[in-house]
Design a protein around this motif. Sequence first.
Motif, PDB file in Angstrom:
ATOM      1  N   ALA A 254       0.825  -1.207   0.000  1.00  0.00           N
ATOM      2  CA  ALA A 254       0.000   0.000   0.000  1.00  0.00           C
ATOM      3  C   ALA A 254       0.861   1.259   0.000  1.00  0.00           C
ATOM      4  O   ALA A 254       0.525   2.258  -0.647  1.00  0.00           O
ATOM      5  CB  ALA A 254      -0.925  -0.006   1.212  1.00  0.00           C
ATOM      6  N   THR A 255       1.991   1.219   0.720  1.00  0.00           N
ATOM      7  CA  THR A 255       2.903   2.367   0.743  1.00  0.00           C
ATOM      8  C   THR A 255       3.479   2.636  -0.638  1.00  0.00           C
ATOM      9  O   THR A 255       3.520   3.785  -1.099  1.00  0.00           O
ATOM     10  CB  THR A 255       4.043   2.134   1.748  1.00  0.00           C
ATOM     11  N   SER A 256       3.925   1.580  -1.313  1.00  0.00           N
ATOM     12  CA  SER A 256       4.501   1.729  -2.648  1.00  0.00           C
ATOM     13  C   SER A 256       3.465   2.257  -3.632  1.00  0.00           C
ATOM     14  O   SER A 256       3.734   3.183  -4.410  1.00  0.00           O
ATOM     15  CB  SER A 256       5.055   0.383  -3.138  1.00  0.00           C
ATOM     16  N   ALA A 257       2.264   1.680  -3.583  1.00  0.00           N
ATOM     17  CA  ALA A 257       1.193   2.126  -4.475  1.00  0.00           C
ATOM     18  C   ALA A 257       0.786   3.564  -4.156  1.00  0.00           C
ATOM     19  O   ALA A 257       0.553   4.379  -5.063  1.00  0.00           O
ATOM     20  CB  ALA A 257      -0.012   1.201  -4.354  1.00  0.00           C
ATOM     21  N   GLY A 258       0.712   3.883  -2.860  1.00  0.00           N
ATOM     22  CA  GLY A 258       0.347   5.236  -2.460  1.00  0.00           C
ATOM     23  C   GLY A 258       1.358   6.260  -2.929  1.00  0.00           C
ATOM     24  O   GLY A 258       0.994   7.371  -3.343  1.00  0.00           O
ATOM     25  N   ALA A 259       2.643   5.917  -2.859  1.00  0.00           N
ATOM     26  CA  ALA A 259       3.690   6.830  -3.328  1.00  0.00           C
ATOM     27  C   ALA A 259       3.545   7.097  -4.822  1.00  0.00           C
ATOM     28  O   ALA A 259       3.706   8.230  -5.292  1.00  0.00           O
ATOM     29  CB  ALA A 259       5.065   6.243  -3.021  1.00  0.00           C
ATOM     30  N   VAL A 260       3.246   6.057  -5.583  1.00  0.00           N
ATOM     31  CA  VAL A 260       3.043   6.216  -7.029  1.00  0.00           C
ATOM     32  C   VAL A 260       1.828   7.102  -7.298  1.00  0.00           C
ATOM     33  O   VAL A 260       1.824   7.931  -8.205  1.00  0.00           O
ATOM     34  CB  VAL A 260       2.869   4.849  -7.712  1.00  0.00           C
TER      35      VAL A 260
ATOM     36  N   THR B 145       0.913  10.050  -2.365  1.00  0.00           N
ATOM     37  CA  THR B 145       0.725  10.317  -0.940  1.00  0.00           C
ATOM     38  C   THR B 145       1.840   9.678  -0.120  1.00  0.00           C
ATOM     39  O   THR B 145       2.607   8.847  -0.623  1.00  0.00           O
ATOM     40  CB  THR B 145      -0.644   9.806  -0.455  1.00  0.00           C
ATOM     41  N   SER B 146       1.922  10.064   1.136  1.00  0.00           N
ATOM     42  CA  SER B 146       2.970   9.575   2.036  1.00  0.00           C
ATOM     43  C   SER B 146       2.672   8.148   2.493  1.00  0.00           C
ATOM     44  O   SER B 146       1.678   7.546   2.099  1.00  0.00           O
ATOM     45  CB  SER B 146       3.083  10.511   3.246  1.00  0.00           C
ATOM     46  N   THR B 147       3.534   7.633   3.353  1.00  0.00           N
ATOM     47  CA  THR B 147       3.482   6.242   3.805  1.00  0.00           C
ATOM     48  C   THR B 147       2.098   5.805   4.281  1.00  0.00           C
ATOM     49  O   THR B 147       1.467   6.456   5.103  1.00  0.00           O
ATOM     50  CB  THR B 147       4.492   6.032   4.951  1.00  0.00           C
ATOM     51  N   THR B 148       1.648   4.671   3.754  1.00  0.00           N
ATOM     52  CA  THR B 148       0.369   4.080   4.142  1.00  0.00           C
ATOM     53  C   THR B 148       0.625   2.984   5.168  1.00  0.00           C
ATOM     54  O   THR B 148       1.516   2.151   4.978  1.00  0.00           O
ATOM     55  CB  THR B 148      -0.352   3.491   2.913  1.00  0.00           C
ATOM     56  N   THR B 149      -0.154   2.988   6.223  1.00  0.00           N
ATOM     57  CA  THR B 149       0.098   2.046   7.312  1.00  0.00           C
ATOM     58  C   THR B 149      -1.208   1.565   7.938  1.00  0.00           C
ATOM     59  O   THR B 149      -2.289   2.088   7.640  1.00  0.00           O
ATOM     60  CB  THR B 149       0.977   2.712   8.396  1.00  0.00           C
ATOM     61  N   ALA B 150      -1.112   0.553   8.793  1.00  0.00           N
ATOM     62  CA  ALA B 150      -2.296   0.019   9.479  1.00  0.00           C
ATOM     63  C   ALA B 150      -2.813   1.043  10.480  1.00  0.00           C
ATOM     64  O   ALA B 150      -2.035   1.755  11.106  1.00  0.00           O
ATOM     65  CB  ALA B 150      -1.946  -1.283  10.190  1.00  0.00           C
TER      66      ALA B 150
END
Length: 460
Positions: free
Chosen positions: A315-321, A324-329
């Motif tokens: 989700a973090t990698s996809a969000g960066a593309v 947006t910033s780091t996606t987390t639980a």
Amino acid sequence: MATEATEEKKDAPQPGRVDKFFGMTENKTNWKREVLAGTTTFLAMAYILAVNPGILSIALTEAGVDAPNPGAVFTATALASALGCLVMGLWARYPIATAPGMGLNAFFAFTVVLTLGIPWQTALTGTLVSGVLFFILAVTGAREAIVNAIPTQLKLAVGAGIGLFIAFIGLKGGGIVVADPATLVSLGPFQGEGSSTVLLTVFGLLVTAVFMVLGWKGGVFYGMLATLVAGVLTGVIDLELAEGFTPNLDSFGAAFTGFEDAFTAHMIAVILTMLFVDFFDTAGTLFAVAGQAGLVKEDGKLPRAGRALATDSIATSAGAVLGTSTTTAYIESTAGVSVGGRTGLTAVTTGFWFVVSLVAFPVFGLFANNPAVTAPALIVVGVLMAKALGQIEWNKLEYAIPAFLIVIAMPLTYSISNGIALGLVFFPIMMTARGRWREVHPIAWVLMLASIGYFFFLTE
């Protein structure tokens, strides 16, 4: 008798495919309860759809630096959250929702872009790299070694420090805390110029706090909604603020344009900080939510834990593309668990609502474009994160001193990485002074040296 029991078992209704896939019967739940739980979780964390664009776009624009389009950040937030929830629900099959993390978005905006002067495109590249590295560390098991090298006391301090940092941003954005040449900071005006924003922020904080005390699952979101209504009725908020918040993909792929500057000394420190914070945030949230749901096994282990940890990195990698910033639980997943959520269908439902939210952009545009509306949410989230302070062993100075330095340095230096580095420097030294140097993991010594290098070569 045995034959009759066997026949009754055969005659009993068999679980359907969806039931079998998510294990609803096994976890003593049903699809209605799971859908309700997923909806509850969404309401508890929907504030991120307004707060994240407010931090990553609007706050940076007001600070006079290049910033992504707010509509693009809103779109990226919704899509990254939805994707993470779907992967968590369908692959890891946990009732845990994901979204751009509070604290990490503040680090992205206020430390990386504002303080270090790194372009937001390059910062997104760093987020993408951290996501890929996190995935590798998660699937290889190296993540556990790094996490275990840091004592629980420091992990708790990092979470609490981020909470104070977020609350300080909220107090500042809402006008309650203002700059003062004599004392650095002071109380904002409660009358005269600027008082309308302060009073609306205080109103929003009181309403949100009451909702939270009453136990409303979506208390933060409802508090923002009440503040918005009050602001519109009193004329403090202009309805035209929603303009320019139309969903778009203007930031899509921006992360691929910053690789040229992504591996400088500053960016390496940024990437490591993103990894460090996400390590503990994800692991802590995963075990907290799973524990509340009764999904932790007797030996303390979680089934499919590797998948759950890898979900954040995906989700973090996809969000960066997406932009947006780091996606987390999200710890707000406990809201869904508290009403019966036990399987991945809860997370899938939350993801569905994030997709649906894309058509409600005018409302979230009003939220994000007025700091008095989002400030109470930031302050309350800070309160929730600061609960970790109660678990720190303050009677043991070898823990208390580095923990305190982490907590106090984050808001006062306006930097999460400064606080972490300061704690990592002091911890091995304090343990050695106490005669407990054998208990310090070798990796902790390496992190101490790296933190010293950070202060001498990467700070101005």
